[in-house]
Design a protein around this motif. Structure first.
Motif, PDB file in Angstrom:
ATOM      1  N   PHE A 127       0.821  -1.209   0.000  1.00 52.35           N
ATOM      2  CA  PHE A 127       0.000   0.000   0.000  1.00 52.35           C
ATOM      3  C   PHE A 127       0.864   1.273   0.000  1.00 52.35           C
ATOM      4  O   PHE A 127       0.371   2.351   0.272  1.00 52.35           O
ATOM      5  CB  PHE A 127      -0.946  -0.002   1.215  1.00 52.35           C
ATOM      6  CG  PHE A 127      -2.151  -0.886   1.022  1.00 52.35           C
ATOM      7  CD1 PHE A 127      -3.380  -0.343   0.657  1.00 52.35           C
ATOM      8  CD2 PHE A 127      -2.062  -2.261   1.186  1.00 52.35           C
ATOM      9  CE1 PHE A 127      -4.492  -1.160   0.469  1.00 52.35           C
ATOM     10  CE2 PHE A 127      -3.162  -3.078   1.001  1.00 52.35           C
ATOM     11  CZ  PHE A 127      -4.387  -2.532   0.644  1.00 52.35           C
ATOM     12  N   THR A 129       2.251   3.046  -2.394  1.00 45.55           N
ATOM     13  CA  THR A 129       1.812   4.049  -3.372  1.00 45.55           C
ATOM     14  C   THR A 129       0.541   4.745  -2.904  1.00 45.55           C
ATOM     15  O   THR A 129       0.419   5.966  -2.970  1.00 45.55           O
ATOM     16  CB  THR A 129       1.577   3.385  -4.744  1.00 45.55           C
ATOM     17  OG1 THR A 129       2.810   2.818  -5.185  1.00 45.55           O
ATOM     18  CG2 THR A 129       1.090   4.393  -5.763  1.00 45.55           C
ATOM     19  N   ILE A 130      -0.403   3.944  -2.417  1.00 41.89           N
ATOM     20  CA  ILE A 130      -1.664   4.504  -1.915  1.00 41.89           C
ATOM     21  C   ILE A 130      -1.398   5.391  -0.698  1.00 41.89           C
ATOM     22  O   ILE A 130      -1.985   6.458  -0.550  1.00 41.89           O
ATOM     23  CB  ILE A 130      -2.636   3.360  -1.555  1.00 41.89           C
ATOM     24  CG1 ILE A 130      -2.988   2.543  -2.801  1.00 41.89           C
ATOM     25  CG2 ILE A 130      -3.901   3.895  -0.884  1.00 41.89           C
ATOM     26  CD1 ILE A 130      -3.572   3.344  -3.929  1.00 41.89           C
ATOM     27  N   GLU A 134      -2.825   8.642  -2.083  1.00 43.58           N
ATOM     28  CA  GLU A 134      -4.284   8.638  -1.948  1.00 43.58           C
ATOM     29  C   GLU A 134      -4.761   8.787  -0.503  1.00 43.58           C
ATOM     30  O   GLU A 134      -5.799   9.392  -0.265  1.00 43.58           O
ATOM     31  CB  GLU A 134      -4.873   7.387  -2.628  1.00 43.58           C
ATOM     32  CG  GLU A 134      -4.502   7.358  -4.120  1.00 43.58           C
ATOM     33  CD  GLU A 134      -5.358   6.431  -4.973  1.00 43.58           C
ATOM     34  OE1 GLU A 134      -6.189   5.700  -4.428  1.00 43.58           O
ATOM     35  OE2 GLU A 134      -5.166   6.445  -6.205  1.00 43.58           O
ATOM     36  N   LEU A 145     -11.204   2.309  -1.537  1.00 46.95           N
ATOM     37  CA  LEU A 145     -10.412   2.081  -2.748  1.00 46.95           C
ATOM     38  C   LEU A 145     -11.163   1.208  -3.744  1.00 46.95           C
ATOM     39  O   LEU A 145     -11.019   1.357  -4.953  1.00 46.95           O
ATOM     40  CB  LEU A 145      -9.075   1.428  -2.384  1.00 46.95           C
ATOM     41  CG  LEU A 145      -8.218   2.207  -1.369  1.00 46.95           C
ATOM     42  CD1 LEU A 145      -7.010   1.381  -0.945  1.00 46.95           C
ATOM     43  CD2 LEU A 145      -7.774   3.542  -1.945  1.00 46.95           C
ATOM     44  N   SER A 247      -0.474  -1.509  -8.113  1.00 45.69           N
ATOM     45  CA  SER A 247      -0.228  -0.689  -6.926  1.00 45.69           C
ATOM     46  C   SER A 247      -1.257   0.415  -6.742  1.00 45.69           C
ATOM     47  O   SER A 247      -1.330   1.021  -5.682  1.00 45.69           O
ATOM     48  CB  SER A 247       1.167  -0.054  -6.996  1.00 45.69           C
ATOM     49  OG  SER A 247       2.149  -1.054  -7.062  1.00 45.69           O
ATOM     50  N   ALA A 248      -2.048   0.689  -7.788  1.00 53.60           N
ATOM     51  CA  ALA A 248      -3.041   1.760  -7.692  1.00 53.60           C
ATOM     52  C   ALA A 248      -4.229   1.442  -8.603  1.00 53.60           C
ATOM     53  O   ALA A 248      -4.093   1.411  -9.828  1.00 53.60           O
ATOM     54  CB  ALA A 248      -2.437   3.103  -8.079  1.00 53.60           C
ATOM     55  N   THR A 250      -6.724   3.242  -9.165  1.00 48.19           N
ATOM     56  CA  THR A 250      -7.059   4.445  -9.921  1.00 48.19           C
ATOM     57  C   THR A 250      -6.523   4.403 -11.349  1.00 48.19           C
ATOM     58  O   THR A 250      -7.179   4.873 -12.276  1.00 48.19           O
ATOM     59  CB  THR A 250      -6.428   5.677  -9.221  1.00 48.19           C
ATOM     60  OG1 THR A 250      -6.652   5.576  -7.825  1.00 48.19           O
ATOM     61  CG2 THR A 250      -7.004   6.953  -9.757  1.00 48.19           C
ATOM     62  N   MET A 371      -4.599  -4.495  -4.056  1.00 50.50           N
ATOM     63  CA  MET A 371      -5.264  -3.721  -5.110  1.00 50.50           C
ATOM     64  C   MET A 371      -5.761  -4.609  -6.247  1.00 50.50           C
ATOM     65  O   MET A 371      -5.909  -4.136  -7.381  1.00 50.50           O
ATOM     66  CB  MET A 371      -4.326  -2.644  -5.628  1.00 50.50           C
ATOM     67  CG  MET A 371      -4.616  -1.257  -5.101  1.00 50.50           C
ATOM     68  SD  MET A 371      -4.569  -1.090  -3.329  1.00 50.50           S
ATOM     69  CE  MET A 371      -2.811  -1.164  -3.072  1.00 50.50           C
TER      70      MET A 371
ATOM     71  N   TYR B  43       1.054   7.239 -10.872  1.00 51.09           N
ATOM     72  CA  TYR B  43       1.770   8.114  -9.979  1.00 51.09           C
ATOM     73  C   TYR B  43       3.278   8.103 -10.249  1.00 51.09           C
ATOM     74  O   TYR B  43       3.775   7.154 -10.841  1.00 51.09           O
ATOM     75  CB  TYR B  43       1.464   7.700  -8.533  1.00 51.09           C
ATOM     76  CG  TYR B  43      -0.013   7.843  -8.186  1.00 51.09           C
ATOM     77  CD1 TYR B  43      -0.600   9.099  -8.101  1.00 51.09           C
ATOM     78  CD2 TYR B  43      -0.802   6.714  -7.959  1.00 51.09           C
ATOM     79  CE1 TYR B  43      -1.942   9.239  -7.770  1.00 51.09           C
ATOM     80  CE2 TYR B  43      -2.162   6.855  -7.641  1.00 51.09           C
ATOM     81  CZ  TYR B  43      -2.714   8.110  -7.556  1.00 51.09           C
ATOM     82  OH  TYR B  43      -4.035   8.247  -7.246  1.00 51.09           O
ATOM     83  N   THR B  91     -12.590   9.507  -9.347  1.00 53.08           N
ATOM     84  CA  THR B  91     -11.515   9.051 -10.219  1.00 53.08           C
ATOM     85  C   THR B  91     -11.736   9.741 -11.565  1.00 53.08           C
ATOM     86  O   THR B  91     -12.801   9.596 -12.161  1.00 53.08           O
ATOM     87  CB  THR B  91     -11.589   7.517 -10.393  1.00 53.08           C
ATOM     88  OG1 THR B  91     -11.618   6.916  -9.104  1.00 53.08           O
ATOM     89  CG2 THR B  91     -10.412   6.994 -11.181  1.00 53.08           C
ATOM     90  N   ASN B 101      -7.100  10.878  -8.605  1.00 57.63           N
ATOM     91  CA  ASN B 101      -8.082  10.614  -7.554  1.00 57.63           C
ATOM     92  C   ASN B 101      -8.079  11.844  -6.656  1.00 57.63           C
ATOM     93  O   ASN B 101      -7.017  12.297  -6.242  1.00 57.63           O
ATOM     94  CB  ASN B 101      -7.681   9.361  -6.761  1.00 57.63           C
ATOM     95  CG  ASN B 101      -8.766   8.870  -5.818  1.00 57.63           C
ATOM     96  OD1 ASN B 101      -9.866   9.421  -5.766  1.00 57.63           O
ATOM     97  ND2 ASN B 101      -8.458   7.819  -5.080  1.00 57.63           N
TER      98      ASN B 101
END
Lengths: 382, 138
Positions: A127, A129-130, A134, A145, A247-248, A250, A371, B43, B91, B101
């Motif tokens: 987590f 990256t989150i 985020e 998530l 890892s994300a 999104t 994820m 990212y 998103t 996000n």
């Protein structure tokens, strides 16, 4: 070389599932592990490989407490809720390579009375990256998530919350049959719809439990398992799969496609079975939506058809694809799916009590983690 | 105790990601661009997955995007956000091809739909931290 039938589940064990164990995580894991080892007809000293879940307890703890003189293999499969089923692949690979014969898979946690999920995930490297990008925004916990995946599915395919309710209701029904489940009060679709919103569209009754307890499985070489205490449950096909942008969420091109979509065809091909051969399925159920999405990614229905499939009763005991016959993470206990492996073995042995699927011969178990990592094992009774 | 303010989670930038946070501090949304092949990535991270170059530059995002999905959080999973629930996280497909996000400002939950055009804005947080927010266009 294939892992097809290289290994078998030879023993399973679980502690009581509670909300407030009053015990250490290590003590519970030793208890569950000892039960699984005895279920297999082995002594703790016979264990020559260990794949612990990888949170708080390490292989060395088992060497010390069990007095294992020569542990030959240890590893962790850090994929969150996909870890336990991925550990079956890890164990089967080590066995197939001739490194070891009896591998202990074990998890235990004070997930209710210790650190809760919102605090726990921030510390996990998966987590990272989150945590940086985020969590400062307020996207902290898995429910938040994953909710955009569920919302996207709703918007694309017209999927309804009431359809996910059927998963919660039938899973609760099965938990009540189990006898070692945290949630024992029947619920209705209306109860689900009236349960408070956690992160829209996910309501409280779409979310899994936070639990105290431990569960363990022994994976043995197939040529050993055939002469052990219990009927061997052969691992016919096994695979792990990682989603795009692991890892994300999104950044994932298709929010509705999980890592399991990559793993499932490999496991079915290895097993040499079709979807119609599956008598029972224990499907990782951290959230109701994730169950429905996996039923699609497993290939039981096309993408977008999962809502009507789960909404129309196919997943109940007696239905086309009975799932989570023990009550799952939603209603039995959150043991990151080790309890799903225990239940599949019991179903295929014919030891599932009041939730027994008649003459269950072949079944599957899945894991889902972090994820969107996925894992699957297809098994048959020996 | 009841009005004690709990700190929100703060980013811990690395040398790979510091330019992104410096950009937000200057009210710019920066997207990393491979210095070798030009592929954008988000990212921020050390390596280009197309050509494996570890050299990168940064471009400023236009701030234009459309809604891809969203969630409305009602349960405060972190005490730092307890006073803000319910809040919407969207998103967003940015025009540059990556996704953002961010919390939504000035758009009602019932007005959200896939493809809704939105604009990226900035909001000051604690300790000089600026965060992106999603706002209506125009």
């Amino acid at each position: 070389m294939s892992l097809r039938e290289a290994a078998a589940i030879s023993g399973v064990g679980e502690t009581a599932y509670t909300r407030g164990s009053g015990k250490s995580v290590l003590a519970m894991q030793l208890e569950a592990a000892l039960k699984a080892i005895q279920d297999a007809g082995l002594s703790p000293k016979d264990i020559d490989g260990i794949v612990p879940y990888g949170a708080g307890v390490v292989a060395e703890d088992f060497i010390t407490n069990f007095g294992i003189a020569d542990l030959r293999f240890s590893a962790v499969t850090p994929m969150g809720g996909a870890s336990c089923v991925a550990a079956i692949q890890c164990a089967a690979a080590a066995i197939s390579a001739g490194i070891c014969n009896h591998v202990l898979l074990v998890i235990g946690r004070n997930g209710f009375s210790g650190n809760r999920i919102g605090a726990r995930v921030a510390q996990m490297p998966q987590f990272r990256t989150i945590a940086e990008f985020e969590m400062p925004l307020g996207a902290i916990a898995p429910a938040q998530l994953y909710a955009p995946m569920a919302r996207r599915h709703m918007e694309l395919y017209g999927t309804k919350s009431e359809q996910w309710a059927e998963i919660a209701v039938s899973t609760r029904h099965n938990a009540i049959l189990n006898g070692n489940a945290t949630m024992t009060k029947p619920i209705t679709v209306e109860d689900h719809q009236n349960s408070r919103m956690i992160s829209d569209p996910l309501r409280l009754l779409d979310c899994s439990l936070e639990s105290d307890g431990a569960a363990a499985v022994v994976v043995s070489a197939s040529d050993r398992a055939k002469d052990m205490a219990k009927r061997p449950i052969y691992v016919m096909g096994v695979a792990e799969g990682h989603p795009d942008s692991p890892s994300a969420i999104t950044q994932r091109p298709d929010l509705t496609r999980l890592g399991l979509a990559k793993a499932a065809p490999k496991a079915f091909a290895m097993a040499g079975v079709t979807h119609d051969d599956i008598d029972v399925a224990e499907i990782y159920d951290c959230f109701t939506y994730i169950v429905m999405c996996q039923i699609e990614d497993l290939g039981f229905v096309k993408k977008g058809e999962g809502g009507p499939f789960v909404g129309d009763g196919n997943i109940k005991l007696g239905g086309r694809l009975p799932i989570n016959t023990h009550g799952g993470l939603l209603s039995q206990s959150h043991m990151a799916g080790m309890n799903h492996i225990c239940e599949l073995a019991r179903q295929l042995r014919g030891e599932a009590g009041r939730a027994q699927v008649a003459d269950a011969e072949i079944g599957l178990v899945t894991g889902y983690g972090d994820m969107g990592d996925g894992s699957i094992a297809i098994m048959r009774r020996g | 105790m009841s009005d004690q303010v709990v700190a929100k989670p703060m980013p811990e930038p690395t040398p790979d990601t510091q330019p992104y946070w410096d950009g937000l501090r200057a009210r710019k949304l920066l997207i990393q661009s491979c210095a070798s092949c030009g592929k954008l990535r988000f990212y921020p991270r050390p390596m280009c997955d197309a050509c494996y170059s570890m050299d990168s530059t940064w471009i400023e995002a236009s701030g234009n995007g459309t809604v891809h999905s969203w969630t409305v959080t009602h349960h405060p999973f972190h005490a730092g956000f307890k006073g803000e629930v319910p809040y919407i996280l969207a998103t967003v497909d940015l025009a540059e091809g990556v996704r953002l996000n961010a919390q939504v400002r000035g758009i009602e939950r019932d007005a959200l739909q896939m493809g809704l055009p939105v604009k990226v804005g900035f909001e000051a947080g604690a300790d000089g931290l600026n965060l992106p927010v999603v706002k209506p266009t125009g």
